[in-house]
Structure formats: structure tokens, C-alpha cells
Design a protein around this motif. Sequence first.
Motif, PDB file in Angstrom:
ATOM      1  N   LYS A 243       3.884   1.793   3.401  1.00  0.00           N
ATOM      2  CA  LYS A 243       2.691   1.632   2.570  1.00  0.00           C
ATOM      3  C   LYS A 243       2.996   0.967   1.232  1.00  0.00           C
TER       4      LYS A 243
ATOM      5  N   LYS B 281      -4.670  -0.127   6.005  1.00  0.00           N
ATOM      6  CA  LYS B 281      -3.541   0.343   6.805  1.00  0.00           C
ATOM      7  C   LYS B 281      -3.336  -0.624   7.961  1.00  0.00           C
TER       8      LYS B 281
ATOM      9  N   ARG C 265      -2.253  -0.294  -5.793  1.00  0.00           N
ATOM     10  CA  ARG C 265      -2.903  -0.011  -4.519  1.00  0.00           C
ATOM     11  C   ARG C 265      -4.360   0.414  -4.715  1.00  0.00           C
TER      12      ARG C 265
ATOM     13  N   ASP D 299       4.962   2.510  10.098  1.00  0.00           N
ATOM     14  CA  ASP D 299       5.430   2.794   8.741  1.00  0.00           C
ATOM     15  C   ASP D 299       6.902   2.457   8.553  1.00  0.00           C
TER      16      ASP D 299
ATOM     17  N   ASP E  17      -3.033   8.189   0.967  1.00  0.00           N
ATOM     18  CA  ASP E  17      -2.167   7.102   1.418  1.00  0.00           C
ATOM     19  C   ASP E  17      -2.025   6.014   0.361  1.00  0.00           C
ATOM     20  N   ALA E  18      -2.943   5.998  -0.614  1.00  0.00           N
ATOM     21  CA  ALA E  18      -2.873   4.994  -1.681  1.00  0.00           C
ATOM     22  C   ALA E  18      -2.124   5.509  -2.905  1.00  0.00           C
TER      23      ALA E  18
ATOM     24  N   TRP F 152       0.308  -7.995   4.632  1.00  0.00           N
ATOM     25  CA  TRP F 152       1.088  -7.065   3.834  1.00  0.00           C
ATOM     26  C   TRP F 152       1.969  -7.858   2.880  1.00  0.00           C
TER      27      TRP F 152
END
Length: 845
Positions: free
Chosen positions: A461, A448, A337, A456, A316-317, A494
Motif C-alpha cells: 500500500k 486498492k 494517501r 500486497d 488502509d490509507a 501504482w
Amino acid sequence: MVLLIISCNAVKKVQEDQHLLTENKIFVNDEEISKRQIFDQLYQEPNAKLPLLGIPLKLHIYNAANPNPDTTFYKWLHKKPKREKRLINWLSKKQVEKIGQSYVGFHEFLEDAGEAPVILNKEKTERSASRLKAWYWNHGWFNVETDYNIEKLENKRAKVEYRIKPHQAYILDSISERIASPQTDSVYQQHKEESLVVSGEQFETDKFNAERDRIVSLFRNNGFYHFEQEYISFDADTIDTNHKVNIDLVIADRNIQKEDTAYTVPYRAHYISDVNIFTDYTYSNKERSITDSASFKGYTLYSFDKLKYKPEAIADAVFIKKGEVYRDLDRSLTYRRMNQLGIFKYPDIQYMSDPRDSTGTQLITNIFLTPKEKFGVDFNFDVSRSNIQDFGIGFGGSLLIRNVFGGAETLEIGGRGSIGSSNDAADSEDRFFNISEIGADVNLSFPKIAFPINTDGIIPKSMFPFTTVSAGVSTQQNIGLDKHNVTGKFNYRWYPNDELTHRLDLIDLQYVRNLNSSNYFNVYRNSFSRLNNIAQNNFDQVENSYFNEDSNPNDDNLPNLSIPDGAQSFIRDFNNNTYNFSSEENQITRNIIERRNRLTQDNLILASNFSYIKNTKENIYDQDFTQFRFKVEAAGSTLSLVAPLLNLDKNDNDNYNLFGVEFSQYGKFETDFIKHWDLGQQNIFAIRALGGIAVPYGNSNSIPFARSFFAGGANDNRGWQAYDLGPGSSGGINEFNEANMKITLNAEYRFNLFGQLNSAVFVDAGNIWNVLDNVEDERSRFTSIKDFREIAVSSGLGLRYDLSFFVIRFDVGFKTYNPAYNRQEWFQHYNFAHAVYNVGINYPF
């Protein structure tokens, strides 16, 4: 001091055949200009001068340095035959040598801190004129003429005038392209409207450089892995065009050099065929074999030992995806990230041609991750003094656990404590350390958005989301009213882009329990003094037992109310309408009771808030930027909705209690704007505008102390100490003055004195008020536009020493306009006797 500096000889170290440059002037078409951007082109500028005073302080400091301090010292030492011997006998030979070294070191410091005289240099003047010509040429004035004139004065000083005639500027006319590779031409045409070189605008070289950067970024983010800036050129035609420029953009094919052979090939888009992630790579592991692996959504994770990470957390990174076109942006996002996770060192991302591919357009991505230590330990210790404690010792520590559950989470467990000595302790018991505080915190962060529904689509992300869950407890002993404090938060943050930060505190819980409310009047002595004066003024109406001792009403020295019993009994009788006081005394007593009830009541706050932060500052060295922040908060709304359903009890105020505590309900808004202008030569002008309001409603008629506003202090209105200003024109009659509305305006001009020592002059304005709550004192309330006249103004100056990683700041603030005075509010106490001295770390805004 100013007179002494002015009397210094600025040309002390200027030779007879030299001239000190004292002034530059630039004229464009015979009109003098002052644009910093133009003056920055000059190779020589006069010595820096202090703002307003116009004194070249750095030059005078440099001139004060002895050019040969060692020779001067030894001449002095041997001037008298027995001086050196006497000094050695009195001190020692080593100490005398150290005195000489200190003398030399001091004058070396003066030279380093000062600024050598700027000596007029004709060659640099000619180069400056040429550079001015180049600047205007690069901005479209191709026929520009520049000249200069040097005026040498008899006192070894000189001035230079630069004269510029730009003539007519050239305008961009036709813009065409010659792009060799079909694929690159297709991508360019799709984004042609984004071009920074636009027909009809004035020619500017910087725009062509920016356009090159745009094209490189465009191509390298659309698969052209091998594309470089050197393949871009612009051909310009100005012959017989009537001051217009025709531009031809040329993008050549890729040039390949193999041994002695060179040839060109068209650019083709490259795609990612595989993404391999090595999760525990170190230099010592490079010869080892892989022992564990896992696959997840097109990513393959490898480990030299047992895989310690959940594949989805690492994948996910990573923004580089199998089957997608190569993009520089994906690599940059992956770097960023991975660094944010805090569990790996700086990653190494490599691309290689896929040997299985015959077309030469497939790339294999290898990502090498080196884990940080799983555990980190931190300790801190400090010694302090404040208005609460005469002497205090603080200590704390934390344990950091990385990848605690295998999903790139970070868990931090911390503890803190302090002990101190205070004459105002509630119960000293003749002990030196008679106050204490202890607390603990736990913080869990994972990369997350933790929410039942997939977010999402709203927060992808690429916005680098984080979820944090935290809790803390603390308890105080013999500090004020003593408190148990419990906090809990569940928040998201975020980053929509490089300048924006969003933060949502879904749950912001705080519970404050006062353990020693009976100590209120020992802590808030101003409130007690006013209450006591009213009791003494009406001695014949008050029970004698409420005072510390029996006394005859005719005595000149009346006793004081006893604390807490006497004061509490007096308040009880007042609430029962026992006394016949004047209207003013009634109002003062009601104000004291209202504040006491609010500050001694327990608080239960369950809030949600959202923060929007925009910051254009690119790095710590950027001195020209804008910051904007606003925050909205709502507390108690959910509890208010469910209170009737849960059949919660109501208190005497007809408000709901939860676990025996009246929960707070309010809406709050805060905003903060900061702007810095870089004026050049280490001169900066900065402003700030801050405002906020919190309105109680429903289950509350006031704002909890912990969520209210205060004014004054090192980062606010510096003519008043923290909590001393306001509310309104009340004059700060309480120890800790706070309210539920605030306005602050600041302006500051910062400049360098010498070396790392900077200075500033500033003006601060602002105040706090009560609005739409239960405070009755009209002096504290904001009721109409006229109350803006109660904005307090302070001004002053300060010193700042820059240690690179932080700044030590000392400011002196003077009360310039004090709304607490009914008459002659301006400059009433504008003197050092009433000045406020502020010490702080880093700049106030």
C-alpha cells in the motif's frame, strides 16, 4: 525590425556619471570560465540579450517608455490652443481623459515588460567578489584569493573582470563522532556507511548541510520524536594538517526548558500506543459527542454521526501503526494517501503523549478527517472549428459521487455531445447543423489492487495502488464514415516511488463499427481522385454506367466515377482481373483498395498493456528534469488461443471473426525520452526522442487506424500539419496518413523576450513508415537502414505567453528537408508561403 532595434541607443536612460554594465568575465588561474553555477554568484549581470542576435531587447523596450507620460500627453494636448476643445467636441471630455490614461498605461506597460539598464555599482562588484570567495571557500578552497577590475569606456559602458586564485583544496581526513544519547548513537552506527561526509573527498559545505538533513531524517524515522537539527554540529580542525580537514560530529542530548529550569535528557525512541481516526471532523463538531465507532486491526474509527466508511478502507490509507516506532515517513505517506483518495480535505494529524504511560515514550495519534461533499457536478461548453467541421458547439457534464459504496470509491458518470456544420457532411439535407456526436462514460475508481490473489507482497500500500474500471459509448452522424464506438478498461496504477508510475491495463477493449462505409470516397477525396484518374485513363475498358453520365470516349471532358456505386463496381471488376492496366496503375489501384478495406472494416481490439513512466520533475516550477516512458501492448493473443476452442468462423482472409468482426492481433512498443536543461536567466534547452512500432501477426495483417502512428502537428514535426507527413517518401498523398512505425526527434531552445512573453527556436525531425504489414507501396515501407534518409526535418520559431496555469503557444514551422522530393530535398519550400502555423496549449514536450 532587427536593424531598428540595433539602432536604438542602449544608454538612453544612463546618466552622465553612470555606466551601463555590458559584460562580466571570470578568470580562474588566468583561464576564462563560463560555468553558470559560478556566474550565479554575481550580484550584477548585464541586461539579458536575445540568443544568437545578442540584442538586449528588454532594455530597448524599457528605454522606449516615456518616464513622464502624463506630462507629455498634457503638453501635447495643450500645445495648440484649440486642440483640447476640438477633441472634446469630436469625442467627449471623458473619452479624451481615457486617451490620456491609455497613453500613460502603454508606457507603464513598456516599463514593466522591459528591463531597466543595469548600472555598474562598485559596492555590488565588491560584494560579488566576496561572494565568489565564499563559494570557493565552501567548496574546500580555504586559501582562495579574489580580485576584480572595472573597465569604464567612453560611451557610458563598462566591463568587469573577476580574477580568482583558488590555491590548493582541502581534503577530508579523519571523521569521528561524539553522540551523547546511547540510543541515537546506536542508530547512527547502524547507518554510518550512508554518511555523505566521506574521508578522502574534497570539503564541501553543502555536503555537511545534506548530512545534517540525513541524520535528522534518520533519527525522526527511528522513533526520536523530539529530535531537531539544532542538536547537530560539526567541529573542523585544519591547524597544521597539510590541507586536510579532521571532522568531529557532535550530537548533543535533548534540551528541556521548564519555567526557569533547563536540563538535558538522553533521546529515547517513541512508540505509537493508539491510532484514533475521526472520519467526519469539522469545526462545528468539535463540541459534539461521538455517536458511532468501529475498530479494525489496531485502528479505532470515530464518527459524530453514523459511520459512513468501511473501516478497512480508511485504515488502509493510514501508515501509522499501533505498537510501531514513530516515523515522520508514516505521517507523510498518510497525508499523501488521504489526498489521493479525493474524498477528504487535507487531513490534520496530531501526536500527544499517552497519559497512561509512565516512561514518556508512548504517543497517541489522532487523525482528523473532514469529508468533501458527497456529490460534485461539472459542466463544460466550447465552440470550435476544425478540418472536419466549419463550426461546432460542444457540451458535456459529469456527476461525481464520492465514497459511493462506503469503501472510499469514486464514481463518475459523464455525458458529452456536439453539433456542427460541415460542407463535407454525408447528408446535409440543407441544415446548418448537419453533423453530430453524442457519448457517455462511466468511471469507477477504488484505492486498492482488485485481484483474486493478495498482491500486497508485490504492490504494497506504500505504492498507493488504484484500480479503475471504465466504459464508454459514442456515436457519430454525418461525420466521415459515421461510427459507433464502445470502449472498456480495467486497469491498475501504482507508484513505486516519487519519480515512478506504473500502469497496467489488464483489459483494454475497443469496438468500432462503421455505419456509413459507402461514404468512403466522399471523405477520402485524394484516394477517389487517383482512382478516378485511372478509370478515366482507361475509359474504353470501363463500363459507361460506372460514370455519372454517358459520354463518348472521344470527348475531351470525361465524366467521373459515381459514388458509391460506380467506384465500387470499378473496384469489383479490378479484383476480378477485368482490366488491362499498366503495372503502375495496377499498383496504385491495389494500394487504394487496401487502404479502403482497412479503413472501412469494423475493428474489435482486446488488448493488454503496461506503461513505465519515470519523471524527475519535482514541481511545476522545476525546469531541469528528465522524463522517460515506455509502453508495451499485446492485442488479440487471448482471443487467438480460444478461437479454435470456441470454433469461431473464419472470413475470406482465413482469419477468425468474433461477433462478425475480425479481431485485431498485434504487438506494439512505444518509448519517449524528454530532457530539459535549465541554462539560467529563463533560458531552457529541451530535447525529445520518441519511437514506436506495431507489428500485426496471426489474425491480422495490418494495424487498426485507432492504434497506428501519425506524424506532423503542433506537438510533433511542426513543418507539417497533423497526418500530412509520410509514410516514408510517399509525400502524404492521403487525407489522413498513418503507419505502424514512427521515429521523432525534437530540439528546442526557449528564452524570455519580456514579461510573460517567451520565444523559442526549434528543429524537428521524424517520419512514419509501414513495416511488416500488407502495404505494398515501396515509398511507404521501411525495408532497410537506407530508409532513415527519409526522416523529414523542419525548423522554425515560436512565441509562448505564460499565464502561470497554462501556456498559449504559437509556432511557425518550415519544411527544411522533405523526403518526398526526389531532388533538392533541402530548403525546397523554406518560405512563409509553405510554412505551417501551429497553435497549441502548453509546451510540445
